[in-house]
Every structure is written in C-alpha cells, then in structure tokens.
Design a protein around this motif. Structure first.
Motif, PDB file in Angstrom:
ATOM      1  N   ILE A 200      31.108  -7.934 166.103  1.00  0.00           N
ATOM      2  CA  ILE A 200      31.517  -7.740 164.712  1.00  0.00           C
ATOM      3  C   ILE A 200      31.944  -9.112 164.183  1.00  0.00           C
ATOM      4  CG2 ILE A 200      32.972  -6.466 163.103  1.00  0.00           C
ATOM      5  CD1 ILE A 200      31.206  -4.649 164.851  1.00  0.00           C
ATOM      6  N   THR A 204      34.753  -9.196 158.232  1.00  0.00           N
ATOM      7  CA  THR A 204      34.096  -7.921 157.930  1.00  0.00           C
ATOM      8  C   THR A 204      35.148  -6.815 157.799  1.00  0.00           C
ATOM      9  OG1 THR A 204      31.901  -8.386 158.803  1.00  0.00           O
ATOM     10  CG2 THR A 204      32.680  -6.129 159.032  1.00  0.00           C
ATOM     11  N   ILE A 206      35.679  -2.699 157.934  1.00  0.00           N
ATOM     12  CA  ILE A 206      35.093  -1.443 158.395  1.00  0.00           C
ATOM     13  C   ILE A 206      36.020  -0.319 157.962  1.00  0.00           C
ATOM     14  CG2 ILE A 206      34.346  -0.126 160.409  1.00  0.00           C
ATOM     15  CD1 ILE A 206      33.868  -2.821 161.819  1.00  0.00           C
ATOM     16  N   ILE A 212      30.123   2.684 165.235  1.00  0.00           N
ATOM     17  CA  ILE A 212      29.203   1.591 165.536  1.00  0.00           C
ATOM     18  C   ILE A 212      28.879   1.661 167.021  1.00  0.00           C
ATOM     19  CG2 ILE A 212      28.906  -0.917 165.595  1.00  0.00           C
ATOM     20  CD1 ILE A 212      30.806  -1.091 163.203  1.00  0.00           C
ATOM     21  N   HIS A 217      24.970  -5.695 166.306  1.00  0.00           N
ATOM     22  CA  HIS A 217      25.494  -6.964 165.795  1.00  0.00           C
ATOM     23  C   HIS A 217      25.728  -6.814 164.296  1.00  0.00           C
ATOM     24  CE1 HIS A 217      24.073  -9.896 169.182  1.00  0.00           C
ATOM     25  NE2 HIS A 217      24.721  -8.848 169.637  1.00  0.00           N
ATOM     26  N   VAL A 218      26.981  -6.959 163.878  1.00  0.00           N
ATOM     27  CA  VAL A 218      27.346  -6.926 162.462  1.00  0.00           C
ATOM     28  C   VAL A 218      27.790  -8.329 162.078  1.00  0.00           C
ATOM     29  CG1 VAL A 218      28.896  -5.964 160.715  1.00  0.00           C
ATOM     30  CG2 VAL A 218      28.038  -4.500 162.571  1.00  0.00           C
ATOM     31  N   CYS A 222      30.796  -8.392 155.942  1.00  0.00           N
ATOM     32  CA  CYS A 222      30.152  -7.103 155.641  1.00  0.00           C
ATOM     33  C   CYS A 222      31.204  -6.066 155.247  1.00  0.00           C
ATOM     34  CB  CYS A 222      29.377  -6.599 156.853  1.00  0.00           C
ATOM     35  SG  CYS A 222      27.948  -7.611 157.300  1.00  0.00           S
ATOM     36  N   ILE A 224      31.491  -2.075 155.758  1.00  0.00           N
ATOM     37  CA  ILE A 224      30.910  -0.940 156.478  1.00  0.00           C
ATOM     38  C   ILE A 224      31.776   0.281 156.171  1.00  0.00           C
ATOM     39  CG2 ILE A 224      30.181  -0.085 158.720  1.00  0.00           C
ATOM     40  CD1 ILE A 224      28.796  -2.694 157.884  1.00  0.00           C
ATOM     41  N   ILE A 229      26.093   3.502 162.622  1.00  0.00           N
ATOM     42  CA  ILE A 229      25.109   2.470 162.934  1.00  0.00           C
ATOM     43  C   ILE A 229      24.728   2.643 164.401  1.00  0.00           C
ATOM     44  CG2 ILE A 229      24.615   0.013 162.993  1.00  0.00           C
ATOM     45  CD1 ILE A 229      26.820  -0.402 160.929  1.00  0.00           C
ATOM     46  N   ILE A 235      22.907  -6.097 161.700  1.00  0.00           N
ATOM     47  CA  ILE A 235      23.339  -6.096 160.306  1.00  0.00           C
ATOM     48  C   ILE A 235      23.726  -7.535 159.959  1.00  0.00           C
ATOM     49  CG2 ILE A 235      24.848  -5.012 158.607  1.00  0.00           C
ATOM     50  CD1 ILE A 235      23.122  -3.022 160.271  1.00  0.00           C
TER      51      ILE A 235
END
Length: 297
Positions: A200, A204, A206, A212, A217-218, A222, A224, A229, A235
């Motif tokens: 992650i 990011t 979440i 997940i 791979h995020v 991002c 979420i 996922i 991602i």
C-alpha cells in the motif's frame, strides 16, 4: 535455498534417479534463471519453450513426450500442480524466519489492539485504534492511522484444487504499508507471498470496510472506498475506487483512473479513464448505452 534431489524428496515425496539442482521455484513466466516450474496442459508448451529461465518442470509422463528440448529436466509425476505446490509449501515454511516485533515508542496503540509479537514493524507517530489486529509479517510506515476493528496481515484463501483435495498455499510474504496512509474501520488487508508482497503506497486513504487481497499493489495517493480488490491486482497512483466496486484479480488500473460506485471491473483500465457498470466499461459509453436503452427499450 537450492532445490536438490534431497529437497524434492523431502518436500514433494518424489525420489529422482538423476542429479538435479535449481535455484528457484516459480511459474512458467518466471524471469529468474534456473527455475523449476510445472506444466499440466500442452497449451503451455510454447510458454515453456520460449522461457530459457525454466530449467525443469513437474510434468506427466504423457505430456513429457511433447517436450523435445533436451536441456529441460522432466520430473515425472501424476499431478504436476499438486507436487509443485507441495514443494512450494515445504520451502516457504522451511525458509520462514521469526524476528521480534519492533514498535516505535512514539506510536499510540489502543489497549484492546492485538499486535503479533514477531515480524511486525510499526513506525513513528502511528495511531492504532480499538480492536485492531496486526498479524505477523506486517510493516506499517510512519504517521499512519489504523482505525477500529481492522485486520492487517491475514492469509488469503489461496487454495489449489487437486485430485487430492484443496491444497492451501502458505503465505510467506509481507504486507507493507507506506507513510501517511490512513486505513478506516473494519478493513481487511491480506499479506502476500515471498515473490510478491502486498503493498500500500504513501498517502493512500482506505475507507471503512474495504477488502484488499494478497499480493495487491496499491500506489501513492489513492482513495479506496469500501470496495473489494482481488489478488495480484495493480492499482497505480492517484486512483479512486468508489464504494461497492469489485476489481478482478491480476488486472491493472492505470494512474488517475476512477472506478464508479458498484462497478465490476474484469479487464485493465487505462490511465485517467473512468469506468462504470457491471461489467465495467468507459463511463461515457455506459451513459450512452443506458440512455439508448431508456429511449428504445
């Protein structure tokens, strides 16, 4: 760990007459030299012949006759998939090491949280909420927040179907969470395998109840939101995935892409594209098709 006759005997129960030696165990597309793989369908013969990194394979006697390359070591068995993953589990467990967990003194951890006493690292200024469970093989970067009820570092349901039943694959990898990442309440994030960790990225966010799976791979930055996922999806940076969306395993969502609420994404999404629907397509096309059906049902 080098894979020798003794390793294969102990791990897979197969006694070989000729002397063998491999450096790695992996799939037919592995890019590491001197890899032992498996093949169970002749449609993958081209993959085998085109990848010089594969030095040997578990293979049935019938299919072995179609492997004409004399340099490939053929380990004959009745079910290549089963013996390959049996050996994988043996090696993964044998190589697995436990180290005491390290928690930075500036971290704030709720008394009801559980943190494994081995193979966990928690960085500076991390905040761990009530009833969070951080299992083994998890790294949490600096300045992260993990909210109530979240579980980090689970094994996923990686089961290989064989004639002998379902074979669970041992997760020997990590979950690595970057700096300044925020994970909402009641999320679940699985750890990966030694050949592909779950990652992650930095910054990011979440949101609550997201799931997940292993080896995902995020990227960085991002968002979420309460979605699912599936395993080994990639991602890229600055992606937004809205609530109720499902991302298929092993696909890619490009940088800056947006996945609309409730979408089911089964193929890769280009950078900066918005997709909508079940199965998801480009957003403007979805709106056009929907309007067309409303006018001319």
């Amino acid at each position: 760990m080098r894979i020798t006759n003794e390793t294969i005997k102990e791990g897979a129960g197969i006694l070989l007459k000729e002397s063998v030696g491999f450096e790695f165990l992996g799939p037919l597309d592995n890019n590491l030299s001197n890899t032992l793989g498996f093949i169970e369908d002749e449609k993958y013969l081209a993959n085998l012949s085109s990848n010089k990194n594969i030095s040997g394979v578990f293979v049935t006697k019938e299919l072995s006759l179609k492997i004409t390359d004399r340099t490939t070591t053929k380990i004959i068995c009745d079910e290549p998939r089963y013996y390959f993953y049996l050996l994988f589990n043996y090696l993964a467990k044998k190589n697995y090491k436990k180290k005491p967990s390290l928690i930075h003194p500036s971290a704030t951890i709720h008394p009801s949280a559980f943190i494994s006493d081995y193979n966990v690292q928690i960085g500076e200024n991390v905040v761990i909420g009530p009833h969070v469970a951080i299992l083994s093989d998890v790294i949490v970067g600096n300045n992260c927040v993990v909210k109530a009820g979240t579980v980090l570092g689970c094994d996923d349901a990686e089961e290989k179907r064989t004639s002998r039943g379902l074979l669970h694959i041992f997760h020997d990898g990590m979950l690595i969470i970057g700096d300044q990442t925020e994970i909402g309440a009641n999320c679940t994030i699985d750890k990966g395998f030694s050949y592909k960790n779950t990652v992650i990225g930095n910054g990011t966010k979440i949101a609550n109840t997201a799931y997940i799976a292993h080896s995902v791979h995020v990227g960085n930055g991002c968002l979420i939101c309460a979605c699912k996922i599936c395993g080994s999806a990639v991602i890229h940076d600055n992606v937004r995935i809205n609530p109720g969306a499902v991302i298929k395993d092993q696909i890619t969502v490009g940088e800056g892409a947006v996945v609309s609420i409730g979408s089911v994404v089964v193929r890769s999404v280009p950078a900066n594209q918005k997709v909508t629907g079940n199965f998801a397509i480009e957003h403007k096309k979805f709106i056009y098709e929907h309007a067309k059906r409303m006018i001319d049902p």
